[in-house]
Every structure is written in structure tokens, then in C-alpha cells.
Design a protein around this motif. Structure first.
Motif, short mmCIF file in Angstrom:
data_model
loop_
_atom_site.label_atom_id
_atom_site.label_comp_id
_atom_site.label_asym_id
_atom_site.label_seq_id
_atom_site.Cartn_x
_atom_site.Cartn_y
_atom_site.Cartn_z
N SER A 67 0.83 -1.19 0.00
CA SER A 67 0.00 0.00 0.00
C SER A 67 0.88 1.25 0.00
O SER A 67 1.67 1.46 0.92
CB SER A 67 -0.92 0.00 1.22
N PHE A 68 0.73 2.05 -1.03
CA PHE A 68 1.42 3.34 -1.08
C PHE A 68 0.55 4.38 -0.39
O PHE A 68 -0.67 4.37 -0.52
CB PHE A 68 1.68 3.75 -2.53
N PRO A 69 1.16 5.33 0.33
CA PRO A 69 0.35 6.35 1.03
C PRO A 69 -0.31 7.29 0.05
O PRO A 69 0.07 7.38 -1.14
CB PRO A 69 1.39 7.06 1.91
N THR A 70 -1.30 8.01 0.56
CA THR A 70 -1.99 8.99 -0.28
C THR A 70 -1.04 10.08 -0.76
O THR A 70 -1.21 10.63 -1.86
CB THR A 70 -3.17 9.60 0.50
N SER A 71 -0.03 10.39 0.03
CA SER A 71 0.92 11.44 -0.34
C SER A 71 1.93 10.99 -1.38
O SER A 71 2.80 11.78 -1.76
CB SER A 71 1.66 11.92 0.91
N HIS A 72 1.86 9.73 -1.84
CA HIS A 72 2.83 9.27 -2.83
C HIS A 72 2.69 10.03 -4.14
O HIS A 72 3.69 10.38 -4.79
CB HIS A 72 2.65 7.77 -3.08
N LYS A 73 1.45 10.32 -4.55
CA LYS A 73 1.21 11.05 -5.79
C LYS A 73 0.21 12.18 -5.53
O LYS A 73 -0.84 11.96 -4.93
CB LYS A 73 0.67 10.12 -6.88
N THR A 74 0.57 13.38 -5.99
CA THR A 74 -0.27 14.57 -5.83
C THR A 74 -0.33 15.30 -7.16
O THR A 74 0.69 15.48 -7.83
CB THR A 74 0.27 15.51 -4.74
N VAL A 75 -1.54 15.74 -7.53
CA VAL A 75 -1.74 16.49 -8.78
C VAL A 75 -2.36 17.84 -8.43
O VAL A 75 -3.40 17.90 -7.76
CB VAL A 75 -2.65 15.73 -9.76
N PHE A 76 -1.70 18.93 -8.86
CA PHE A 76 -2.24 20.28 -8.71
C PHE A 76 -2.97 20.66 -10.00
O PHE A 76 -2.40 20.57 -11.10
CB PHE A 76 -1.12 21.28 -8.44
N VAL A 77 -4.22 21.09 -9.86
CA VAL A 77 -5.01 21.62 -10.98
C VAL A 77 -5.17 23.12 -10.74
O VAL A 77 -5.83 23.53 -9.76
CB VAL A 77 -6.37 20.92 -11.09
N LEU A 78 -4.56 23.94 -11.59
CA LEU A 78 -4.51 25.39 -11.39
C LEU A 78 -5.43 26.10 -12.37
O LEU A 78 -5.40 25.81 -13.59
CB LEU A 78 -3.08 25.91 -11.56
N ASP A 79 -6.21 27.02 -11.86
CA ASP A 79 -7.05 27.88 -12.69
C ASP A 79 -6.18 28.97 -13.28
O ASP A 79 -5.73 29.88 -12.56
CB ASP A 79 -8.19 28.45 -11.84
N HIS A 80 -5.92 28.89 -14.60
CA HIS A 80 -5.01 29.83 -15.26
C HIS A 80 -5.68 31.16 -15.58
O HIS A 80 -5.07 32.02 -16.22
CB HIS A 80 -4.46 29.20 -16.55
N THR A 81 -6.91 31.35 -15.13
CA THR A 81 -7.62 32.61 -15.40
C THR A 81 -7.77 33.46 -14.15
O THR A 81 -8.63 34.35 -14.12
CB THR A 81 -9.01 32.30 -15.98
#
Length: 704
Positions: A2-16
């Protein structure tokens, strides 16, 4: 795995996010010099005179940053903290959304650094002043879910490995949406649409070999607001949107409150803790002759505080304080004078964790970092309400990375055992430490040959090792104060090492008998026995009591080690030397039957004083009561008991049966009247007949 939740993180940025954040940046004034032009002298033809240069200051208006700039700064600091503490093990990707989807990075290790992140933002350009709706942001969230279904390099390695855990690799991750949210209805729409997309893409990923279904995803909505304005939507958490999804909503306001909010998030997402090193002496930048004390805050995994925060919360509450303007707690540790010989000294540490400075650009943080990178190390003292100081942590550099080391605050195994009584263990020197070492050597595991077909003995090496260990530990006192036999040292050898064997030879039986006879000769000569604990206070046992304790313990030891007929010969020798009846059938795990013991005690109570004296003088063998001492039934109220049997196994009669037989026998006997009161044929029994006879003799001698 089991990999922790913090293993992969995705930032979705509002470019507007082009709106002003309310944060103003003051700019320095611009100076400009102008030289004057040549002019005539009243129309005369004389030489021209140069005019004096003129200097003018042009004031510049302050610049207001946009919400996009604040978001980029916050994300950059977030990533710096994570990558400093978890290099290569915590992965972060970035997706920017306007009218199109911009994927700025991947899960590759080459993208997990600040220079690559800054280059990606520079290539993306400033925010665009175009309208973006929920549909566009949902496309970005959908792209983020697709990114989480892509396995990282370590996940791919585990999945393709030919092991049992290859099919048990769990895929977890976190998606952080940075935008501006105005109403709670928008939050509800994001949650519902995100959950639908997560279920759909999980089905797609499960149908392919290159993708991984998401076992759990944490959606974090960061609401970025301008400075000076308050958001009407409160912070909220939904931990159980479904079995595979949780959601969190947090407000982030541009300005001075942005950094504390960001620190609170990174501590929560990556299970970090804060330590403030206080009292760091530094020279003043403007006055090198004086120095002042500064504080530096550090982030690291929270496991570094486990040792000092273990115990009663009320006793460790003074270690935690809240930083000014922050919502998280920090542990304050005091700077101790450093030393430069860390490379040649071994410190007793239990763990080490990477650290990073919170305010990396401040002068105190920079000085502390350079100090440690130059090979120095710093001890950190834990504040206490009373008592001496305790060194709980150490800062040191290894391979270019700075670590915080957790020190043992209790006694080290490298120290010599103390000679004073401390705690529940009693005297440390009382334990049989050398004998325990010999016990470990005698029971080490070694290659075991496969038994031949038809051979007797343990079927597996494990059973043989267990039997071997059971013989050695059947009787093994832990402390010297609880034994008299094992304090004799060489006087008892080699009996103790021979008796634990499964079988012994005739020569070894002779050696054991010689040990017993040697101890008896020592007792006959009156030789003193060694004391169990050297330097013990108070009076010890008498010499007779010491030998008595040794004989009692030796008998118990021999009875517990009757593994073969040769062992029984050693016990018979001991019994013959002490005029005892040997019981070879007695094994070490058997005990004297309680029914037989109670019966013998009851019989002993019926004895006369003379019988008891002869019983005590005869030892523990079979007792014979002379016939002339037996009182007839007519002379006693109760019948005399039978002779006592030797202590040993009972015949299987229960205690209740013995008691019932005793009661019935007593009730069946007639109750005799005292002969002094009985009358036979009108004659009264005379008392003191002997005195009457003596008186008659005296009267007869007087008449003569």
C-alpha cells in the motif's frame, strides 16, 4: 503493498486568476540625470558656458500582484518543503486550465525539482483574462484523475515483479484544485462531478494493463481570495464522500496569511511536524563585535517527536506552543554548544529524518544551514520543568542533506551496567549476565542434518531445538539472589553442564558424583560458601543454613533433570549421601500430591510427643513406631494412625473421600467416660495411688 496517499499529488490550477490579490509590491524610485544645453551669452560672440547637470527622481507606483502569482508562489513553496524532506519518494504533477488543458510535468524523476517547475510556469506565461467555467475545470480534474491512474516508476516495478505482493499494490493519491469559489453550490457540483468521473475512469483503468485503478483519492479545494476580503464559505471536511473518495475545502487569502495556511496544509498532507530551535547565537550583521540569539523553525517527519511526546500529555504539554499567526503547534528545543568532532564520535541515536527550513531565505536559517553543511553538528536540549537537562535531538549533515537525529534519553546499551538499584529491575549486577551469555551460545541455531529414515528422535530441526532449549531452561534462576546453587561457580561444575544433556555416559555419572562428594567434604570441613551478591548489606545466612539451601536446591535440580537412567543414578547417589529414599520415577514436571501431604500432616497431629520426637530425628524416610508406644484403643479416645508413608505420589483418593472417611471413623467410635468418675460395683476409683503407697511404706518403717 500500500502506497500512502501522499505518494502522488496532482495540482489543478485555474489559469484565469487575473484578479488582483490586494498585495502591493513597493518599487524603488528611478533616478535620471540631464545635462543642460549650450546657450549664447546675450547674443554676444563670447565662448559658450556649459550648464550644470540636473538630477530628477521619478517615483514609481506600487505593483499589485494577481491571484495567479500568489498561487504560483504558494505551490512553489509547498513543493520545496516536500522535495527537501522526501526527495524522489513523493511525486507532484501540475495541470493548468484555461480554455485548454496544459500538462506541465509527469511522474518522471527529472520533473520533480524546483528548476523544472519554474521553467514550466515561465513557458506557460501569465494568467489569461478569459472566462473559464465549471465545465473547463472539470476537464482539468478529469485529466488529474487520468494522471493518478498512471503508475509511477516504483509502482510499475512492484506490479511487474514476480512476487506474491505484485497483485496487492494499492494506488492512492491526492488532487488539489486551486481556483476561486463563490458559493457552496459550486462545491457540491465539484464533489458530485468528480465522484462520477472517478468511478468511470476506475472502470476504464481496470480494463487495461497499463493503468491502475484508484483505491482512494483525496480531493482538496483551495479557495483563493484577495487580501482584505472575507470569504463567507466556512472551512469544511467530508472524510467519507464514498469508500474511495474524501473531500476538503480550505480558504486561502493572499498576503501575510498565505504562508501559515500553506504550512498547515503541508504538515497535514505529509504527516510533518515543526521544531523551533531557540537560542541560536549569531553575530550582528552590522556590528560584528556583538551577538544576539535567534530562532529557526524546521519541518521534518513527525516521528522525530514520538520519543519526547510519549507519556502523560499533561507532563509534555509545555513542549508544544503555537507559532504567532499560525494554526499548528511547534516543539521548542534549545540550542546547545556544538562540537566539531562528530565524524569520530558515535552518538546513540534511534532514528534520523531529513529537515528543511520554513523561512529558507532568512538570515538565521541561512547561517544555521551553512553551519551544519560545514561539518558541524548541534545538540538540542529538551526543556524540563525540573531536574537536569536532557539532550533529546541532534542536527547533523550527511551527504549534503541535513538530518535531525532522535537521541535515546534512557540508558544506552553501550554504557556499563550501574551498581545501584533503579526501577523495577532491581540491581542490574544481580542478573546472571555471563551465565546468560553461555546459555545463548549453547542454544544457537545451526545447520541440522536430515534424519535418516526410521531413526528415532525429533522429526524436524525445530522440534529438536525446542527440546534442547527446554532442557536448558527447565531450571534456570534469573538472578543471583534467587539461587544458592549457581553461585558456587567452579565448585558445582561440571554437574550443571552434564545434567542438561539428553543422555550421559558412565564417566559423566562419576564426575557428577564427585561433585556431590566434594560439596559434602566442604561442609564437613566447615568451608564457607561464596555470597550470592558481592558487597551486599546486612547479615548473611549462617553456614549451616547456606549448605541446607544448597542441598535443597540441588535435590530439586537433579529431580528436574531425569532424562535417562544414568541421570537417576546421580539422584540416587545424592539421596544415599543424605539418608533419603530416592524416587527415580519422579520427573521434574511432577509435584507432590496435595492429598497425600494433607493426609500425612493429619496423621502427624495424632502422634504423641515421643512419637513426634522420633519422627523428626529419623529424617524423611519411612517411620516405624515401636509397638510398646502404641496406646490401646481402650486407653485412648481416638485410635492411633498407621505409620507414616514416605512423601510421594498418592493413590488417587481425593481430599473429599479422605475427609468423609475420617468423619465416619470418628463418629463410629464410642465415647468413653473418664475413669475417675466411673463406678464399678460400688467402688470409687482411687486417685493418686502411688502417693498412697509411698505413705504406707513410710508408716511401716516408723513402726519398725
Amino acid at each position: 503493498m500500500s502506497f500512502p496517499t501522499s505518494h502522488k499529488t496532482v495540482f489543478v490550477l485555474d489559469h484565469t486568476l487575473t484578479a488582483s490579490s490586494g498585495v502591493k509590491l513597493e518599487m524603488d524610485s528611478f533616478s535620471k540625470c540631464r545635462s543642460g544645453s549650450t546657450s549664447g551669452n546675450g547674443g554676444s560672440s563670447g565662448p559658450p558656458t556649459p550648464s550644470q547637470p540636473q538630477v530628477s527622481l521619478i517615483p514609481l507606483l506600487p505593483i499589485t500582484t494577481s491571484l495567479w502569482t500568489c498561487a504560483v508562489e504558494a505551490i512553489t513553496e509547498y513543493c520545496r518543503i516536500v522535495w527537501d524532506i522526501f526527495p524522489g519518494t513523493r511525486l507532484i504533477r501540475f495541470i493548468a486550465v484555461d480554455k485548454t488543458i496544459h500538462k506541465l510535468s509527469s511522474w518522471n524523476g527529472e520533473d520533480q525539482n524546483l528548476p523544472n517547475l519554474m521553467n514550466s510556469f515561465m513557458a506557460l506565461g501569465p494568467s489569461k483574462n478569459i472566462g473559464v467555467g465549471k465545465l473547463d475545470l472539470m476537464k482539468g480534474l478529469r485529466a488529474a484523475i487520468e494522471a493518478l491512474t498512471e503508475p509511477s516508476a516504483v509502482q510499475h516495478e512492484k506490479r511487474t515483479s514476480l512476487t506474491e505482493s505484485a497483485t496487492k499494490v494499492l494506488n492512492k493519491g491526492r488532487i488539489i484544485l486551486v481556483t476561486k469559489i463563490n458559493t457552496e453550490d459550486e462545491i457540491r457540483v465539484y464533489k458530485e462531478k468528480f465522484h462520477e468521473a472517478l468511478l468511470h475512469l476506475n472502470k476504464v483503468a481496470a480494463a487495461t494493463d497499463n493503468l491502475m485503478a484508484i483505491n482512494h483519492c483525496d480531493l482538496v479545494l483551495l479557495n483563493l481570495w484577495p487580501n482584505g476580503l472575507s470569504c463567507t464559505i466556512p472551512r469544511h471536511t467530508w472524510p467519507d464522500v464514498s469508500t474511495i473518495m474524501s473531500c476538503e475545502f480550505t480558504n486561502m487569502q493572499g498576503g501575510v496569511s498565505l504562508a501559515p495556511t500553506l504550512c498547515n496544509l503541508v504538515l497535514k498532507h505529509y504527516d510533518l511536524a515543526s521544531t523551533t530551535v531557540t537560542g541560536i547565537p549569531m553575530k550582528e550583521e552590522q556590528n560584528a563585535s556583538s551577538s544576539a540569539n535567534y530562532d529557526v523553525e524546521l519541518f521534518h517527519p513527525c516521528a522525530a517527536h514520538t520519543a519526547i511526546l510519549r507519556g502523560i500529555p499533561s507532563e509534555t504539554a509545555h513542549l508544544k506552543t503555537y507559532r504567532e499567526g499560525a494554526d499548528y503547534e511547534t516543539v521548542t528545543l534549545k540550542w546547545c554548544t556544538p562540537r566539531s568532532n562528530a565524524s569520530i564520535e558515535l552518538q546513540h541515536c534511534s532514528s534520523a529524518y531529513r529537515i528543511t527550513s520554513v523561512d529558507v531565505n532568512s538570515r538565521p536559517s541561512s547561517c544555521l544551514t551553512n553551519f551544519l553543511l560545514n561539518g558541524r553538528w548541534v545538540m538540542l536540549e529538551m526543556p524540563r520543568k525540573s531536574g537536569s537537562k536532557v539532550i533529546s535531538h541532534m542536527l547533523a549533515c550527511h551527504g549534503g542533506d541535513i538530518y535531525i537525529h532522535t537521541m535515546y534519553t534512557s540508558r544506552s546499551i553501550l554504557e556499563d551496567p550501574p551498581s545501584i538499584s533503579e526501577g523495577c529491575g532491581g540491581r542490574v549486577t544481580d542478573y546472571r549476565i555471563p551465565d546468560f551469555g553461555e546459555l545463548l551460545k549453547a542454544n544457537r541455531l545451526a545447520p541440522y542434518p536430515e534424519p535418516a529414515p526410521g531413526s528415532e528422535g525429533p522429526s524436524t530441526p525445530l522440534e529438536g531445538s525446542r527440546e534442547h532449549l527446554s532442557r536448558h531452561t527447565k531450571y534456570w534462576p534469573i538472578t543471583l539472589s534467587s539461587t544458592s546453587l549457581f553461585t558456587l561457580g567452579s565448585n558445582i561444575e561440571p554437574l550443571t553442564s552434564i545434567m542438561v544433556k539428553e543422555t550421559i555416559t558412565e564417566d559423566e555419572v562419576v564426575e557428577c558424583k564427585q561433585v556431590i562428594l566434594s560439596l559434602m567434604s566442604m561442609e564437613a570441613r566447615g568451608d564457607p560458601l561464596p555470597s550470592p551478591i558481592a558487597g551486599q548489606r546486612g547479615k548473611g545466612m549462617k553456614r549451616e543454613d547456606q549448605y541446607k539451601a544448597v542441598w535443597t536446591e540441588l535435590e530439586q535440580y537433579l529431580q528436574m533433570h531425569l532424562h535417562c537412567p544414568a541421570h537417576e543414578k546421580v539422584l540416587e547417589c545424592f539421596m544415599e549421601c543424605h539418608n533419603k529414599v530416592a524416587t527415580p520415577e519422579y520427573k521434574g514436571d511432577d509435584k507432590v500430591d496435595i492429598d497425600q501431604a494433607l493426609k500425612e500432616l493429619d496423621d502427624y497431629n495424632y502422634m504423641t510427643e515421643r512419637e513426634k520426637a522420633e519422627f523428626n530425628m529419623a529424617g524423611s524416610g519411612t517411620k516405624h513406631i515401636p509397638s510398646d508406644l502404641i496406646v490401646p484403643d481402650s486407653k485412648r479416645r481416638h485410635s492411633a494412625p498407621p505409620p507414616l508413608a514416605p512423601m510421594g505420589r498418592s493413590s488417587g483418593v481425593s481430599l473429599l473421600t479422605l475427609w468423609e472417611n475420617k468423619v465416619s471413623s470418628v463418629q463410629s467410635q464410642p465415647c468413653y467416660e473418664f475413669q475417675g468418675r466411673s463406678r464399678a460395683e460400688g467402688n470409687i476409683t482411687k486417685l493418686y495411688v502411688n502417693l498412697q503407697k509411698d505413705k504406707e511404706k513410710e508408716d511401716g518403717s516408723r513402726k519398725k
